[in-house]
Design a protein around this motif. Structure first.
Motif: not given
Length: 585
Positions: A47-63
């Motif tokens: 099963p894909l962990d969309f929570d982790v992938m979306l959190k990673d994207a949010a961290v990159l945007l914040a930076a």
């Protein structure tokens, strides 16, 4: 047939023995084992962990690591399309919200104040679409956009000119600061896109902004916004040519803010007050407030550019030679040290104006060119600085024409073309036409002078006192004259078309000048066309008969004697006692 043979014929055939079919079960068993092996060897999808992938994207945007954030979100989008059943509405809403954040930040990094390109408009439309998609999915699970995304949605709507929609989003923002900052953004956007200059258009927004900042509990933050509001109100009335209102307004607030704001914080108000007095015509008071403001700030403050420009204009107002040189020193400093300030364009225009006055045409041309480039890149069509630049350039074009410096006039005129593209206003079309015509006449006079000198030398048996002009020089002068006569005719024709309805007299004059200049350029077919149009559309014009005669001559020069003869006879028969008839005979 015997009975034994008959029985033998009726006996069924013998079934195959085990030795003949034993391999079939083995084949079936082997196939089953092969299929089982494939199943066991096939990689099982976790099963894909969309929570982790979306959190990673949010961290990159914040930076603000936008490139990697885009790659991450593209990967998420691929999985969403391939395995939609593994993503719940929360994941989908969060994905579209992050897509809106990413696209907003990408476009915001490219924005130029006051300018919205087609690509920028398209990107902001995508931002709004992404956020709306996130909101639509989120409605079913009670998931609103976060406050940062709400701010960016409102700002995207502001950029698209959807003010009411932007204000509707503002009402959903939780903090006072978020609300008044978006309203401030909307006010600034409307100021940059207010071609009428009507200050009343912004009154409701300014009142709404004031209501919001009154709710700000942080005194320093409230004071900062109050200072900004006072400046905006003053600038709006200065832009609307109402300096007295600005003076009264600024003097009142300077008194109110005593003891609350420092002198350095109030320096922008003093500069505005100086500009208001300057616009009112009180140059002494303007100079006093400029110098006072200059004493309150250091040279690194961007306000220094406004002060230098203001003092330069005051120095230039006297029109003395000393004043021009003083203005050059002040404006040169502004151009050199403050290229990123809004006053930079005004400094360029003022410096070019001064340089042209002292006939430094190279310097003037360069600084006019830089001013045009800045305005084309960052200013809307109705920006007052555009009109100021055009007026200054046209004043020097007239000065050059008076001094017979037509080439310099044409060079400065050409600098204005990027401001308009192909849609030149009628006054500039006429400037181009007249300037090309003057250059053409100058070149033709030079060619005639060469021919006269050559004839005089021939009469003296070749004993010339000066070096004789070459045949190539005469031919070049005549060719240049023809080129400029043609360009003059084309601009006159464009001017005639542009003022056909608005100014009948100007239409007739320019149409005639177009025909005459095509004639001088020996562009016979063009001359025939324009003379014919003049005759058809200007029947009551005093030059109507002259146009008929000139049309006949153009036909004759073009090798068409019959229509020429018909026109000459028409004059003889219908207007026997006119100068044109005698010439036609």
């Amino acid at each position: 047939m015997t009975e034994r043979a008959s029985q033998s014929a009726r006996r069924p055939a013998a079934e195959p023995s085990w030795s003949q079919v034993w391999h079939l079960p083995m084949l079936l068993l082997g196939a089953a084992i092969f299929v089982l092996g494939l199943f066991l060897a096939w990689p099982q999808h976790e099963p894909l962990d969309f929570d982790v992938m979306l959190k990673d994207a949010a961290v990159l945007l914040a930076a603000h690591n936008l490139d990697e954030a885009q790659q991450q979100l593209q990967k998420v989008q691929t999985y969403l399309e391939e395995y939609p059943q593994q993503a719940d509405p929360e994941h989908q809403a969060r994905f579209w919200e992050l897509m809106g954040d990413l696209t907003y930040l990408q476009q915001h990094a490219q924005d130029v104040p006051g300018v919205l390109t087609e690509a920028g408009r398209s990107n902001y439309q995508k931002v709004v679409g992404y956020y709306h998609q996130a909101q639509e999915i989120g409605q079913g699970i009670d998931r609103p956009l976060n406050q940062q995304s709400m701010q960016w949605l409102s700002r995207a709507l502001v950029r698209l000119g959807q003010d009411e929609a932007a204000l509707a989003v503002v009402d959903q923002l939780k903090t006072v600061r978020d609300r008044y900052m978006v309203i401030r953004d909307l006010i600034e956007h409307r100021r940059r896109n207010n071609p009428t200059g009507d200050p009343t258009r912004l009154v409701p927004l300014l009142e709404r902004f004031k209501t919001q900042i009154d709710q700000e509990l942080n005194e320093q933050a409230r004071l900062k916004q109050q200072l900004w509001l006072v400046q905006v109100q003053a600038r709006l009335h200065l832009d609307a040519d109402d300096p007295q209102w600005a003076i009264d307004h600024l003097l009142l607030w300077l008194q109110r803010l005593q003891g609350q704001a420092t002198v350095q914080e109030m320096a922008p108000l003093y500069v505005l007050l100086a500009q208001a007095y300057q616009q009112e015509g009180d140059l002494e008071e303007a100079r006093r407030y400029y110098l006072f403001a200059q004493q309150q700030i250091d040279r690194t403050n961007g306000l220094t550019a406004d002060i230098l420009v203001g003092l330069g204009r005051i120095a230039l107002a006297g029109s003395s030679e000393q004043g021009v040189h003083e203005a050059i020193a002040l404006l040169s400093e502004a151009v050199k040290n403050y290229p990123s300030e809004p006053a930079y364009v005004d400094a360029l225009i003022g410096l070019a104006d001064c340089q042209a006055r002292v006939e430094d045409f190279a310097g003037a041309t360069e600084h006019f060119r830089l001013a045009v480039a800045e305005l084309v890149e960052s200013a809307p069509a109705w920006d007052a600085r555009r009109q100021r630049l055009v007026e200054v350039v046209r004043s020097h074009i007239q000065r050059c024409a008076d001094q017979q410096l037509h080439e310099q006039a044409l060079q400065m005129l050409t600098l204005l073309l990027p401001l308009y593209g192909k849609d030149l206003p009628p006054p500039l079309l006429l400037d181009f036409a007249a300037t090309h015509e003057q250059i053409a006449q100058k070149r033709r006079a030079q060619a005639q002078q060469m021919a006269t000198q050559e004839a005089a030398d021939a009469q003296q048996g070749g004993r010339a006192t000066t070096a004789p002009p070459t045949v190539e020089a005469q031919r070049l002068a005549n060719q240049e004259a023809a080129i400029h006569f043609t360009q003059a005719a084309q601009y006159y024709l464009r001017h005639a078309r542009a003022v056909t309805i608005a100014d009948d007299a100007a239409h007739g004059e320019s149409l005639w000048r177009a025909a005459v200049n095509f004639d001088r350029a020996q562009r016979w077919k063009d001359a025939i066309t324009v003379y014919a149009e003049f005759i058809e559309t200007r029947r009551s014009d005093p030059l109507h008969l002259r146009a008929i005669h000139q049309l006949g001559k153009a036909y004759l020069a073009d090798g068409q004697p019959q229509p020429a003869a018909d026109l000459f006879l028409q004059l003889v028969e219908n207007h026997p006692n006119t100068p044109e008839t005698y010439e036609s005979l």
